[in-house]
Write a protein that holds these residues in place. Structure first.
Motif, PDB file in Angstrom:
ATOM      1  N   ARG A  72       0.539  -1.123   0.209  1.00  0.00           N
ATOM      2  CA  ARG A  72      -0.140   0.313  -0.270  1.00  0.00           C
ATOM      3  C   ARG A  72       0.719   1.397  -0.271  1.00  0.00           C
ATOM      4  O   ARG A  72       2.353   1.206   0.628  1.00  0.00           O
ATOM      5  CB  ARG A  72      -0.296  -0.093   0.852  1.00  0.00           C
ATOM      6  CG  ARG A  72      -0.277  -0.275   2.607  1.00  0.00           C
ATOM      7  CD  ARG A  72       0.073   0.135   3.097  1.00  0.00           C
ATOM      8  NE  ARG A  72       1.193   0.694   4.539  1.00  0.00           N
ATOM      9  CZ  ARG A  72       1.803   1.977   5.275  1.00  0.00           C
ATOM     10  NH1 ARG A  72       1.378   2.718   4.140  1.00  0.00           N
ATOM     11  NH2 ARG A  72       1.932   1.282   6.709  1.00  0.00           N
ATOM     12  N   ARG A 112       7.842   1.791   3.105  1.00  0.00           N
ATOM     13  CA  ARG A 112       7.466   3.438   3.178  1.00  0.00           C
ATOM     14  C   ARG A 112       9.104   3.793   2.982  1.00  0.00           C
ATOM     15  O   ARG A 112       9.738   3.144   3.613  1.00  0.00           O
ATOM     16  CB  ARG A 112       6.630   3.648   4.383  1.00  0.00           C
ATOM     17  CG  ARG A 112       7.180   2.732   5.502  1.00  0.00           C
ATOM     18  CD  ARG A 112       6.013   3.164   6.422  1.00  0.00           C
ATOM     19  NE  ARG A 112       6.398   1.649   7.738  1.00  0.00           N
ATOM     20  CZ  ARG A 112       5.908   1.675   9.082  1.00  0.00           C
ATOM     21  NH1 ARG A 112       4.372   2.157   9.007  1.00  0.00           N
ATOM     22  NH2 ARG A 112       6.379   0.447   9.955  1.00  0.00           N
ATOM     23  N   LEU A 164      10.923   6.039   8.629  1.00  0.00           N
ATOM     24  CA  LEU A 164       9.782   5.336   9.592  1.00  0.00           C
ATOM     25  C   LEU A 164       9.627   3.856  10.319  1.00  0.00           C
ATOM     26  O   LEU A 164       9.204   2.822  11.041  1.00  0.00           O
ATOM     27  CB  LEU A 164       7.930   5.183   8.668  1.00  0.00           C
ATOM     28  CG  LEU A 164       7.626   5.981   8.768  1.00  0.00           C
ATOM     29  CD1 LEU A 164       6.203   6.247   7.742  1.00  0.00           C
ATOM     30  CD2 LEU A 164       7.179   7.338  10.094  1.00  0.00           C
TER      31      LEU A 164
END
Ligand code: GLU
Length: 293
Positions: free
Chosen positions: A4, A220, A224
């Motif tokens: 995603r 990502r 993070l």
């Protein structure tokens, strides 16, 4: 594989976002999997419909597509509240009334040892509001913090906490990542899971939604990576599967600084309006042109 891209509609997407979205989409495509888009708009003071529209336009221009309807976090409050209720019932949350200034003052008080420790969420909370015994009664509408020591004790009772990294962390971390108790308590501390006026937080929402969407690999930026142990802990506590993580390099400007939303000069829209092609943008971020088929 389900991957995603989860942008916040708080400004224009820049080259770093293009890299992240393309990487997530290509990793799914290579496995015959699915690429999802999720709009992370829990911060209603900063999210704008026009930024959300621009996200769709930019990503379509890059040649990406995803199943509709898109999940929007602003519509998911009941799911976040249910997760908070579970953690509250386990005695792992407590209300906190400290301001940022209170926290900075308490964390740098002489008895705390001088310089405050800064973790992925800012200054590690000095524990001012942490009660000696878990609070009882109904789940309050308040800022709620996770009691990290109690949470780790509960989560690691039978099995150590870990996650798998298929990309690279900021220091080249790859493969199985063990999550150490001391590090969680000393370097991360009692993170906020429900923010004022938001009713949730990034950490809680991302964990609940990745699970709800069946995401198997979270792609990502490496910025993070340090937050990932918090996410693995929340999965364990909430009985959710921990996906595999693929952190990627950050796209930097000519001075080596990572791009931010305010760096409008790097906005995908501007390259688009300048007549650049998606292939050129891919080249700028070090990706080969779109695979065909
Ligand atoms: N919404 C976050 C951001 O825009 C990304 C969250 C994530 O990928 O876990 O930075």
């Amino acid at each position: 594989m389900i991957t995603r891209f989860a942008p916040s509609p708080t400004g224009p997407l820049h080259l770093g976002h293009a890299f992240s979205a393309l990487t997530a989409a290509r990793r799914a495509q290579a496995e015959g999997g699915t690429f999802l888009l999720r709009i992370e708009d829990i911060d209603q003071s900063r999210a704008r419909p026009e930024w959300e529209e621009l996200i769709y336009e930019d990503l379509h221009w890059l040649g990406l597509s995803w199943p509709e309807p898109v999940m929007r976090q602003s519509e998911r409050m009941p799911a976040y509240r249910a997760a908070l209720q579970r953690l509250w019932d386990m005695g792992l949350l407590y209300p906190c009334s400290c301001t940022r200034r209170d926290i900075a003052a308490a964390a740098s008080a002489p008895q705390e040892g001088g310089d405050p420790v800064v973790g992925p969420d800012g200054i590690v909370y000095p524990g001012t509001c942490r009660p000696a015994t878990p609070p009882t009664g109904p789940l309050p509408e308040a800022v709620l913090r996770l009691n990290m020591a109690a949470a780790m004790e509960r989560a690691c009772r039978h099995e150590a906490l870990q996650f798998t990294e298929t990309g690279r962390g900021p220091n080249g971390e790859h493969g199985r990542q063990e999550i150490a108790l001391r590090r969680m308590i000393d370097k991360i501390g009692d993170v906020v899971l429900a923010r004022r006026e938001m009713g949730t937080s990034y950490h809680l929402a991302v964990v609940v939604d990745d699970a709800a969407q069946g995401v198997t690999e979270v792609v990502r930026g490496a910025d993070l990576f340090e937050a990932t142990p918090i996410h693995a802990l929340l999965h364990r506590l909430l009985g959710l599967p921990t996906p595999v993580y693929h952190h990627h390099r950050l796209i930097r400007d000519a001075d080596g600084k990572r791009l931010a939303k305010r760096d409008d000069a790097r906005a995908i829209r501007l390259y688009r309006e300048d007549g650049r092609t998606p292939a050129e943008v891919m080249k700028m971020v070090g990706l080969p042109p779109a695979p065909t088929g």
